[in-house]
Design an enzyme around this catalytic site. Structure first.
Site, PDB file in Angstrom:
ATOM      1  N   TYR A  76      35.037  36.567  39.037  1.00  0.00           N
ATOM      2  CA  TYR A  76      35.308  37.374  40.234  1.00  0.00           C
ATOM      3  C   TYR A  76      34.742  38.789  40.085  1.00  0.00           C
ATOM      4  O   TYR A  76      34.356  39.410  41.067  1.00  0.00           O
ATOM      5  CB  TYR A  76      36.818  37.467  40.481  1.00  0.00           C
ATOM      6  CG  TYR A  76      37.358  36.345  41.336  1.00  0.00           C
ATOM      7  CD1 TYR A  76      37.300  35.027  40.898  1.00  0.00           C
ATOM      8  CD2 TYR A  76      37.930  36.606  42.575  1.00  0.00           C
ATOM      9  CE1 TYR A  76      37.798  34.000  41.679  1.00  0.00           C
ATOM     10  CE2 TYR A  76      38.429  35.580  43.369  1.00  0.00           C
ATOM     11  CZ  TYR A  76      38.357  34.279  42.913  1.00  0.00           C
ATOM     12  OH  TYR A  76      38.853  33.270  43.693  1.00  0.00           O
ATOM     13  N   ASP A 122      42.376  29.967  40.982  1.00  0.00           N
ATOM     14  CA  ASP A 122      42.229  29.976  42.443  1.00  0.00           C
ATOM     15  C   ASP A 122      42.271  28.549  42.968  1.00  0.00           C
ATOM     16  O   ASP A 122      42.991  28.234  43.917  1.00  0.00           O
ATOM     17  CB  ASP A 122      40.903  30.653  42.805  1.00  0.00           C
ATOM     18  CG  ASP A 122      40.667  30.697  44.305  1.00  0.00           C
ATOM     19  OD1 ASP A 122      41.619  31.033  45.034  1.00  0.00           O
ATOM     20  OD2 ASP A 122      39.545  30.380  44.739  1.00  0.00           O
ATOM     21  N   ASP A 177      45.672  26.237  44.787  1.00  0.00           N
ATOM     22  CA  ASP A 177      45.625  25.635  46.133  1.00  0.00           C
ATOM     23  C   ASP A 177      46.009  24.160  46.043  1.00  0.00           C
ATOM     24  O   ASP A 177      46.720  23.625  46.887  1.00  0.00           O
ATOM     25  CB  ASP A 177      44.210  25.721  46.732  1.00  0.00           C
ATOM     26  CG  ASP A 177      44.058  26.912  47.681  1.00  0.00           C
ATOM     27  OD1 ASP A 177      44.708  27.935  47.438  1.00  0.00           O
ATOM     28  OD2 ASP A 177      43.287  26.795  48.663  1.00  0.00           O
ATOM     29  N   LYS A 200      37.388  25.285  30.306  1.00  0.00           N
ATOM     30  CA  LYS A 200      36.237  24.369  30.230  1.00  0.00           C
ATOM     31  C   LYS A 200      35.486  24.669  28.939  1.00  0.00           C
ATOM     32  O   LYS A 200      34.295  25.014  28.950  1.00  0.00           O
ATOM     33  CB  LYS A 200      35.341  24.538  31.467  1.00  0.00           C
ATOM     34  CG  LYS A 200      35.807  23.770  32.688  1.00  0.00           C
ATOM     35  CD  LYS A 200      35.717  22.249  32.541  1.00  0.00           C
ATOM     36  CE  LYS A 200      34.296  21.740  32.693  1.00  0.00           C
ATOM     37  NZ  LYS A 200      34.252  20.247  32.525  1.00  0.00           N
ATOM     38  N   ASP A 259      39.097  20.376  34.690  1.00  0.00           N
ATOM     39  CA  ASP A 259      38.879  19.261  35.625  1.00  0.00           C
ATOM     40  C   ASP A 259      39.943  18.186  35.456  1.00  0.00           C
ATOM     41  O   ASP A 259      40.468  17.645  36.435  1.00  0.00           O
ATOM     42  CB  ASP A 259      37.453  18.681  35.489  1.00  0.00           C
ATOM     43  CG  ASP A 259      37.086  18.300  34.060  1.00  0.00           C
ATOM     44  OD1 ASP A 259      37.773  18.728  33.112  1.00  0.00           O
ATOM     45  OD2 ASP A 259      36.093  17.554  33.887  1.00  0.00           O
TER      46      ASP A 259
END
Ligand code: IPM
Ligand code: MG
Length: 370
Positions: free
Chosen positions: A142, A250, A254, A193, A226
């Site tokens: 970001y 983020d 959601d 990751k 993932d």
């Protein structure tokens, strides 16, 4: 009682409508003599751009720094699609996060008993769900530099975002996650990751180190981001606290939100570190966005924003009893059958944004008399 300084930033779209219901709840707490607030209000996002040509003014930033807590509505909408990148509505929120040093974003995903049928997942998968996503909020891709679109000599354009994390950034967010886990289910899953990213390798190592040095009483597992996304829809109840970086947080938050039935239900807290006086900057906001398609219709669900104010009571004002009361009032209004359109079900009572706010205040009144 010293009044608590609150800055309200309603923003765009449904922001002002849901914030109006926060004001109703604030007024109830004041009338009941349970708290005193000194309230200021300012513009953010597209509304601030329209008024001042920037997504948040210096004056509003100044108020935010002086406040004990900021309650934020939502920003953005297609009206501002053509606004220059640096002035886009979201830049106001990102500046608040960065300049106030709000590195720890707490996003609980709780499935209210009354809403188990509203989730797109099966009842047994979400019933009783109570997880906390701890998202790093001031680092990573970001804010990493360079962040640019350049034109190469060939004339082709190339875009670059930079994913960058330093040890101290990972360490402090890991501590927030472990501290929270200690007062919850004592389990932390750290998502990264590391199989493709150097930042993931460092993330993993630092979280492990913090765990080994101070938090052996908490169970730590590492999970690839993932796989974490997959597990969140397969069996979300396996998680207690999930700690992850800015971008994965983020996305995963959601996803976790939908398990609870509606994005309109989820509050969040963004916290800074404590200063020498024990004071810390804090901003509370719903996880949902400005929903321009339903703005102005009085049908938005105010629960996420009201519950965000509840998190301010808990984390900024040390008013745990009041926060519990507000959570119970939200659950009570739902148990009585009140539903905004986004969570409407057969046999329930469809209410407007204001109707839900009124219903929650009625429950506050009833519960406080018990
Ligand atoms: C969120 C939002 C923001 C983000 C946007 C509005 C910049 O999606 O808070 O999750 O990406 O962090
Ligand atoms: Mg988001």
């Amino acid at each position: 009682m010293t009044p608590k300084k609150l800055l309200l930033l309603p923003g765009d779209g449904i922001g002002p409508e849901v914030m109006a219901e926060v004001k109703r709840v604030v007024a109830w707490f004041e009338k009941a003599g349970r708290a005193k607030f000194e309230i200021e209000e300012d513009l953010v996002g597209g509304a601030a751009y329209d008024a001042h040509g920037e997504a948040i003014s210096d004056a509003a930033m100044h108020k935010a720094k002086a406040a004990d807590a900021v309650i934020f509505g939502a920003v953005g909408g297609s009206k501002w699609d053509k606004v220059p990148y640096a002035q886009r509505p979201e830049a106001g929120l990102l500046r608040l996060r960065k300049d106030l040093g709000l590195f720890a974003n707490l996003r609980p995903a709780i499935c209210y008993p009354a809403l188990t049928e509203a989730s797109s997942l099966k009842r047994e998968v979400v019933e009783g769900l109570d997880i906390m996503i701890v998202r790093e909020l001031t680092g990573g891709v970001y804010f990493g530099e360079p962040k640019e679109i350049v034109t190469l000599e060939s004339g082709e354009m190339r875009a670059v975002d930079t994913q960058v994390y330093s040890e101290h950034e990972i360490e402090r967010i890991a501590r927030v996650a472990f501290d929270l886990a200690r007062v919850r289910g004592k389990r932390v899953a750290s998502a990264d990751k590391r199989n493709v990213m150097k930042t993931g390798v460092l993330w993993n190592a630092v979280v492990s180190r913090v765990h080994a040095s101070t938090y052996k009483d908490v169970e730590l597992t590492h999970i690839l981001a993932d796989n974490c996304a997959m597990q969140l829809v397969r069996w979300p109840k396996q998680f207690d606290v999930i700690v992850t970086d800015n971008l994965f947080g983020d996305i995963l938050s959601d996803q976790a939100a939908m398990a609870t039935g509606s994005l309109g239900m989820l509050p969040s807290a963004s916290l800074g570190g404590k200063d020498a006086n024990g004071r810390r900057a804090a901003l509370y906001e719903p996880v949902h966005g400005s929903a321009p398609d339903i703005a102005g219709k009085g049908i938005a669900n105010p629960i996420a924003t009201i519950a965000s104010f509840g998190m301010a009571l808990r984390y900024s004002f040390d008013m745990g009893a009041e926060a519990d009361l507000l959570d119970a009032a939200i659950a009570g209004a739902l148990a009585k059958g009140l539903r905004t359109a986004d969570i409407m079900q057969d046999g329930m009572t469809k209410v407007s944004t204001a109707g839900m706010g009124e219903g929650i205040c009625a429950e506050l009144e009833r519960l406080s008399q018990l």
